[in-house]
Design an enzyme around this catalytic site. Structure first.
Site, PDB file in Angstrom:
ATOM      1  N   CYS A 284       0.829  -1.194   0.000  1.00 50.52           N
ATOM      2  CA  CYS A 284       0.000   0.000   0.000  1.00 50.52           C
ATOM      3  C   CYS A 284       0.876   1.261   0.000  1.00 50.52           C
ATOM      4  O   CYS A 284       1.526   1.538  -1.004  1.00 50.52           O
ATOM      5  CB  CYS A 284      -0.984  -0.038   1.156  1.00 50.52           C
ATOM      6  SG  CYS A 284      -2.417   1.060   0.912  1.00 50.52           S
TER       7      CYS A 284
ATOM      8  N   HIS B  62      -3.939  -5.453   0.306  1.00 55.40           N
ATOM      9  CA  HIS B  62      -3.497  -5.869   1.641  1.00 55.40           C
ATOM     10  C   HIS B  62      -3.715  -7.372   1.879  1.00 55.40           C
ATOM     11  O   HIS B  62      -4.697  -7.763   2.529  1.00 55.40           O
ATOM     12  CB  HIS B  62      -4.259  -5.086   2.711  1.00 55.40           C
ATOM     13  CG  HIS B  62      -3.881  -3.655   2.816  1.00 55.40           C
ATOM     14  ND1 HIS B  62      -2.803  -3.217   3.541  1.00 55.40           N
ATOM     15  CD2 HIS B  62      -4.451  -2.554   2.259  1.00 55.40           C
ATOM     16  CE1 HIS B  62      -2.721  -1.891   3.455  1.00 55.40           C
ATOM     17  NE2 HIS B  62      -3.704  -1.469   2.677  1.00 55.40           N
TER      18      HIS B  62
ATOM     19  N   GLU C 173      -1.866  -9.075   3.856  1.00 54.54           N
ATOM     20  CA  GLU C 173      -1.195  -9.396   5.114  1.00 54.54           C
ATOM     21  C   GLU C 173      -2.151  -9.570   6.292  1.00 54.54           C
ATOM     22  O   GLU C 173      -1.721  -9.949   7.388  1.00 54.54           O
ATOM     23  CB  GLU C 173      -0.163  -8.310   5.454  1.00 54.54           C
ATOM     24  CG  GLU C 173      -0.712  -7.005   6.001  1.00 54.54           C
ATOM     25  CD  GLU C 173      -1.154  -6.017   4.948  1.00 54.54           C
ATOM     26  OE1 GLU C 173      -1.316  -4.834   5.277  1.00 54.54           O
ATOM     27  OE2 GLU C 173      -1.338  -6.417   3.774  1.00 54.54           O
TER      28      GLU C 173
END
Length: 230
Positions: free
Chosen positions: A87, A171, A173
């Site tokens: 990001c 994202h 993660e």
């Protein structure tokens, strides 16, 4: 083994699942607002991970530490050090490589598909059209010499690779616990309505059980590159 440097910009935006794929100690630093930001030398680390944050990637006046991050990222690519930018981290990587930032160009918040168009030894673990979490409003152009890996209609550059460096606008993660943290953090959800928050929460319940194992495999692939550097 040398540690992996993880640069963070907000307390709730840590490495999450990335840390599971790294069979190495982590050295977490936050230099965002430091005038004299000092980051480890590249020969002290086995890889560099740069996480997200709410600030503009080009706001060096407001957050002077961003200049040191960009300089380190450019040097890491030149030195063939494994780099992962997520990001804001991807945007900083792009700027470090000579790209341009477009503020408020495309707001994407929530779970939605991303098209992965090119095989990549790390990103390829997610498949060709995974549903992932998006949380951004700024975009970047593809840096000179970079390979475009993923896109959406709203955001043409969702992932790219330059040599040892991989940038991800989305994202992967997050696990369920980290998503709950985001959805209870005012800085993350301040502009969202209660119905939008609950929609994201419900979508996480549907998509994360399949996405998390694929993301863990992806980050393990990045971990292999880190271990090869030693």
């Amino acid at each position: 083994m040398r540690p992996v440097l993880v640069i963070t910009h907000a307390p709730h935006e840590g490495p999450g699942l990335i840390s599971r794929g790294l069979d190495a100690p982590l050295r977490v630093r936050t230099v965002l607002d430091l005038e004299d930001a000092r980051l480890p030398a590249l020969d002290e680390v086995s890889g560099v991970v740069v996480m997200g944050g709410p600030m503009d990637a080009d706001d060096v006046r407001g957050h002077p530490g961003l200049a040191a991050e960009r300089a380190l990222l450019a040097a890491a690519v030149d030195a063939d050090v494994p780099v992962l930018g997520v990001c804001l981290g991807m945007q900083l990587l792009a700027l470090a490589l000579g790209s341009h930032l477009h503020l408020r160009a495309a707001t994407e918040i929530g779970f939605a598909p991303v098209d992965i168009d090119v095989e990549d030894p790390v990103l390829g673990a997610l498949g060709t059209r995974p549903t992932v979490l998006h949380w951004h409003s700024d975009t970047v152009d593809l840096p000179p010499g970079a390979t475009l890996l993923a896109s959406t209609e709203a955001t043409p550059v969702q992932a790219f690779r330059v040599g040892s460096a991989l940038g991800l606008q989305f994202h992967p993660e997050l696990d369920a616990g980290m998503l709950d943290l985001w959805l209870s953090t005012p800085d993350m959800v301040g502009e969202l309505g209660d119905d939008e928050i609950e929609e994201i929460r419900a979508a996480g319940g549907r998509h994360l059980p399949g996405l998390v194992p694929a993301a863990e495999k992806m980050f393990a692939g990045f971990g292999e590159l880190v271990r090869a550097r030693g």
